[in-house]
Enzyme design. Structure first.
Site, PDB file in Angstrom:
ATOM      1  N   ASP A   1       0.866  -1.187   0.000  1.00 41.04           N
ATOM      2  CA  ASP A   1       0.000   0.000   0.000  1.00 41.04           C
ATOM      3  C   ASP A   1       0.898   1.231   0.000  1.00 41.04           C
ATOM      4  O   ASP A   1       1.250   1.741   1.070  1.00 41.04           O
ATOM      5  CB  ASP A   1      -0.880   0.043   1.251  1.00 41.04           C
ATOM      6  CG  ASP A   1      -1.796  -1.144   1.378  1.00 41.04           C
ATOM      7  OD1 ASP A   1      -2.904  -1.099   0.826  1.00 41.04           O
ATOM      8  OD2 ASP A   1      -1.417  -2.121   2.061  1.00 41.04           O
TER       9      ASP A   1
ATOM     10  N   ARG B   1       4.374   2.602   2.872  1.00 41.15           N
ATOM     11  CA  ARG B   1       5.053   1.409   3.379  1.00 41.15           C
ATOM     12  C   ARG B   1       6.550   1.453   3.128  1.00 41.15           C
ATOM     13  O   ARG B   1       7.330   0.990   3.958  1.00 41.15           O
ATOM     14  CB  ARG B   1       4.463   0.146   2.738  1.00 41.15           C
ATOM     15  CG  ARG B   1       2.961   0.021   2.782  1.00 41.15           C
ATOM     16  CD  ARG B   1       2.394   0.119   4.179  1.00 41.15           C
ATOM     17  NE  ARG B   1       0.964  -0.181   4.180  1.00 41.15           N
ATOM     18  CZ  ARG B   1       0.133   0.239   5.102  1.00 41.15           C
ATOM     19  NH1 ARG B   1       0.564   0.982   6.113  1.00 41.15           N
ATOM     20  NH2 ARG B   1      -1.162  -0.075   5.046  1.00 41.15           N
TER      21      ARG B   1
ATOM     22  N   ARG C   1      -6.233  10.585   2.997  1.00 44.51           N
ATOM     23  CA  ARG C   1      -6.008   9.543   1.990  1.00 44.51           C
ATOM     24  C   ARG C   1      -6.868   9.799   0.750  1.00 44.51           C
ATOM     25  O   ARG C   1      -6.592   9.268  -0.324  1.00 44.51           O
ATOM     26  CB  ARG C   1      -6.328   8.170   2.564  1.00 44.51           C
ATOM     27  CG  ARG C   1      -5.454   7.781   3.742  1.00 44.51           C
ATOM     28  CD  ARG C   1      -5.959   6.518   4.411  1.00 44.51           C
ATOM     29  NE  ARG C   1      -5.895   5.363   3.508  1.00 44.51           N
ATOM     30  CZ  ARG C   1      -6.434   4.183   3.795  1.00 44.51           C
ATOM     31  NH1 ARG C   1      -7.085   4.002   4.939  1.00 44.51           N
ATOM     32  NH2 ARG C   1      -6.319   3.185   2.939  1.00 44.51           N
TER      33      ARG C   1
ATOM     34  N   LYS D   1      -9.722   2.051  -4.334  1.00 44.98           N
ATOM     35  CA  LYS D   1     -10.339   1.587  -3.095  1.00 44.98           C
ATOM     36  C   LYS D   1     -11.043   2.750  -2.400  1.00 44.98           C
ATOM     37  O   LYS D   1     -10.694   3.902  -2.641  1.00 44.98           O
ATOM     38  CB  LYS D   1      -9.275   0.968  -2.172  1.00 44.98           C
ATOM     39  CG  LYS D   1      -8.090   1.877  -1.808  1.00 44.98           C
ATOM     40  CD  LYS D   1      -7.016   1.059  -1.117  1.00 44.98           C
ATOM     41  CE  LYS D   1      -5.907   1.912  -0.591  1.00 44.98           C
ATOM     42  NZ  LYS D   1      -4.794   1.118  -0.027  1.00 44.98           N
ATOM     43  N   HIS D   2     -12.104   2.486  -1.607  1.00 44.15           N
ATOM     44  CA  HIS D   2     -12.656   1.219  -1.150  1.00 44.15           C
ATOM     45  C   HIS D   2     -14.101   1.177  -1.608  1.00 44.15           C
ATOM     46  O   HIS D   2     -14.929   1.937  -1.085  1.00 44.15           O
ATOM     47  CB  HIS D   2     -12.587   1.107   0.368  1.00 44.15           C
ATOM     48  CG  HIS D   2     -11.212   1.369   0.944  1.00 44.15           C
ATOM     49  ND1 HIS D   2     -10.711   2.646   1.147  1.00 44.15           N
ATOM     50  CD2 HIS D   2     -10.231   0.516   1.345  1.00 44.15           C
ATOM     51  CE1 HIS D   2      -9.484   2.564   1.672  1.00 44.15           C
ATOM     52  NE2 HIS D   2      -9.169   1.277   1.802  1.00 44.15           N
TER      53      HIS D   2
ATOM     54  N   HIS E   1     -11.424  -0.791  10.568  1.00 42.46           N
ATOM     55  CA  HIS E   1     -10.421  -1.685  11.139  1.00 42.46           C
ATOM     56  C   HIS E   1     -10.886  -2.261  12.485  1.00 42.46           C
ATOM     57  O   HIS E   1     -10.492  -3.357  12.869  1.00 42.46           O
ATOM     58  CB  HIS E   1      -9.087  -0.950  11.342  1.00 42.46           C
ATOM     59  CG  HIS E   1      -8.393  -0.602  10.066  1.00 42.46           C
ATOM     60  ND1 HIS E   1      -8.684   0.533   9.351  1.00 42.46           N
ATOM     61  CD2 HIS E   1      -7.417  -1.241   9.379  1.00 42.46           C
ATOM     62  CE1 HIS E   1      -7.914   0.574   8.270  1.00 42.46           C
ATOM     63  NE2 HIS E   1      -7.144  -0.484   8.267  1.00 42.46           N
TER      64      HIS E   1
ATOM     65  N   ASP F   1     -10.536  -5.764   0.932  1.00 43.86           N
ATOM     66  CA  ASP F   1      -9.654  -5.144   1.906  1.00 43.86           C
ATOM     67  C   ASP F   1      -9.230  -6.253   2.873  1.00 43.86           C
ATOM     68  O   ASP F   1      -9.717  -7.387   2.811  1.00 43.86           O
ATOM     69  CB  ASP F   1     -10.375  -4.013   2.632  1.00 43.86           C
ATOM     70  CG  ASP F   1      -9.413  -2.976   3.210  1.00 43.86           C
ATOM     71  OD1 ASP F   1      -8.204  -3.273   3.337  1.00 43.86           O
ATOM     72  OD2 ASP F   1      -9.878  -1.878   3.554  1.00 43.86           O
TER      73      ASP F   1
END
Length: 612
Positions: A149, A157, A218, A249-250, A262, A335
């Site tokens: 990601d 990352r 984001r 996404k998403h 999450h 996801d």
């Protein structure tokens, strides 16, 4: 270079080369043998679609099901045992994980030790590819999707020396689709050089809820058209220019929630018409631009499916809406299946089966691999998932691997890293792009630009690295700086220390990070208190919001306010140039900023931005 469908001649040559690599890379990983080159079978019938059909015909049920899983693996290289793999997979090395399940892909994170530096990442990528291509007893050689990601900004990352960008909302503030495409191209080129061929980006959510805890910066914008323009530009940058697979996404849209999927199960209350107007445009644009993958959202969207199931498990949404209404023909990936938003209603094995039955093609990061893998195989054997449906899913995955050149060129060239990753050209482009994102929201006291030469400046607020980077940037413009980090939730003692330090300074720069979020980031409101007590000193105070631009709604007394949308050093260095007057701010708000506690009252509108 822009990618294009492989010609028959180029594909056959590339496939033969890939097969040859599989036969000469040395002793097979985990005892597997690569003694039988598969160049001839892979090239007959010739051409990309021929390879897919031929490969699919020779795959076992277990191999087909394995292509539907993308899993995280622990360890910095492919063949060194890492005990963290054992509870999840029953084997210790990443290579063994790949081979045990015939995985379709792996995903990298810092917390799995997958991303440490470019040479290590490249070696890991080549190692897991070798494992996939040297499977003992297999009649096929299928390389992996190697994914991460790398949205940039708050979801990054792979850090430096890879080129860093400030993220989606910052690019939205620039209003430049060309800059968004360039950022994606550079990011994609560097990922590809390290053997990462799939990027779970861009974020196509339209962030219409300022209290959104999981999307926020984001997202490119709260404006569907701007978000769609930026998403389309990044899809072209990743796929056409850099040759890596991208994932919007998403779906069907995570931009209007105050719940983090999450840890909980969000509900989107948009009507079908609101979905069409607000959420759908970026996904439609991504589809129009040929997006390889679309990632699902673990949320309830009653207007699209009133069953109560998360979208990830919803056939009306995944098949009825995405496949049939929008005409999407690429790969649908979930996801992370370790997220609570998808685990509340069913057990992990059942989640895997239900997602595939709903229309999903690939399952990301199931936390119960043995059970989920067996459940999917069982579902196919029982007819719950038809053989034709399974083959259609695998075909889409294999076609992606062909189209992105993963089949023809599965390995990365470690000797070429320095020519691609973090080059002077890429870093200069990142600086120039970021300079066009900083947004001056408020300059009532005309404090900016600040004449920094010979001035003493206190830099305080959020972030050890952030305050040090900003202080260093101002020092380069002649200021004598002092950095005092107070974190996201300053204590009274830290606030008192910063206020005392301000007494001997000519100016104060205070950085905030989601100062609006008392629920999570700053439960005691320390950031707001810090700013207000610094303002009470009478010193010129410049507030810099280093993440969400919404902080100003809770700091209305501040006369000077800048938004960077990111605490990445590239964004902080850019704001130092703006404060010192080297660069004039040109960013425009990509979202409305509502008044605190009054969502319908717009404090600063979309498009607002000052300059000098």
């Amino acid at each position: 270079m822009p990618s294009s469908p492989l010609s028959r001649r180029a594909f056959v040559a590339g496939t033969a080369c890939a097969a040859l690599l599989g036969s000469v890379v040395g002793p097979a990983v985990g005892g597997a043998s690569a003694a039988t080159p598969l160049g001839a079978p892979q090239a007959v019938p010739a051409g990309p679609h021929g390879w897919v059909t031929s490969t699919l015909a020779r795959m076992t049920l277990e191999e087909k099901v394995g292509q539907l899983f993308i899993q995280n693996v622990y360890g910095k290289d492919a063949t060194t045992p890492d005990a963290r793999n054992i509870p999840l997979y029953g084997v210790a090395t990443p290579a063994e994980v790949v081979q045990k399940y015939h995985l379709g892909g792996v995903i990298y994170f810092a917390w799995t030790d997958s991303v440490q530096n470019p040479p290590q990442i490249t070696a890991l990528s080549n190692g897991v590819q070798k494992a996939a291509l040297t499977q003992q007893g297999s009649k096929v050689r299928i390389p992996l999707q190697v994914a991460t990601d790398q949205e940039q900004g708050v979801v990054t990352r792979v850090g430096p020396p890879a080129t860093q960008f400030p993220g989606s909302m910052a690019l939205g503030a620039s209003r430049s689709a060309d800059d968004a495409r360039t950022a994606a191209r550079i990011t994609g080129e560097e990922l590809k050089a390290m053997g990462i061929n799939t990027n779970f980006a861009p974020d196509a959510d339209v962030n219409v809820n300022p209290l959104n805890p999981v999307i926020g910066t984001r997202s490119f914008s709260s404006d569907p058209k701007l978000a769609a323009d930026m998403v389309g530009a990044q899809v072209r940058g990743y796929q056409q220019d850099a040759g890596v697979a991208a994932s919007a996404k998403h779906f069907p849209g995570h931009g209007d929630t105050a719940t983090d999927s999450h840890v909980a199960f969000p509900i989107i209350t948009h009507t079908r018409q609101q979905w069409e107007q607000l959420d759908a445009p970026p996904f439609k644009q991504a589809i129009a631009d040929g997006i390889d993958m679309i990632m699902t959202a673990h949320l309830n969207f009653p207007a699209l499916d009133d069953s109560g199931d998360p979208a990830t498990l919803s056939k009306p949404i995944m098949t009825g809406l995405l496949r049939e209404e929008l005409g999407y023909k690429g790969v649908i990936v979930t996801d992370s299946l370790a997220m609570q938003g998808v685990r509340d209603l069913y057990g992990d094995p059942e989640v895997a089966v239900r997602a595939l039955s709903a229309g999903v093609d690939q399952l990301l990061m199931t936390p119960a691999m043995d059970e989920a893998y067996a459940a999917v195989i069982g579902a196919v054997k029982s007819g719950r998932i038809s053989r034709a449906d399974l083959d259609a899913k695998v075909r889409r995955v294999l076609e992606l691997k062909v189209e992105r050149g993963i089949v023809a060129h599965p390995y990365a060239d470690a000797s070429a890293l320095d020519d691609v990753v973090g080059t002077a050209e890429h870093l200069a482009a990142a600086d120039a792009i970021t300079d066009r994102t900083t947004t001056l929201v408020k300059n009532d006291a005309k404090t900016l630009p600040l004449a920094t030469a010979g001035k003493k400046v206190l830099v305080t607020g959020y972030g050890v690295t952030t305050t040090k980077t900003l202080a260093a940037g101002l020092a380069e413009h002649g200021a004598t700086t002092t950095a005092k980090d107070t974190g996201t939730s300053p204590t009274d003692a830290q606030i008192a220390d910063a206020v005392a330090a301000a007494a001997s300074q000519d100016a104060v720069v205070v950085t905030t990070m989601k100062a609006w979020d008392k629920a999570v980031t700053d439960p005691k409101g320390g950031q707001q208190k810090l700013v207000k007590q610094l303002l009470a000193t009478g010193k010129p105070v410049i507030v810099v919001a280093t993440r969400d631009p919404y902080d100003i709604a809770y700091l209305t007394e501040a006369p000077t306010y800048l938004a960077t949308y990111s605490y990445s050093p590239v964004a902080i260095e850019a704001v130092a140039r703006v404060i010192a007057g080297e660069v004039a701010p040109t960013g425009k708000l990509p979202v409305d900023i509502p008044a605190a506690g009054s969502p319908s009252t717009v404090l600063y509108p979309f498009g607002h931005g000052l300059t000098y």
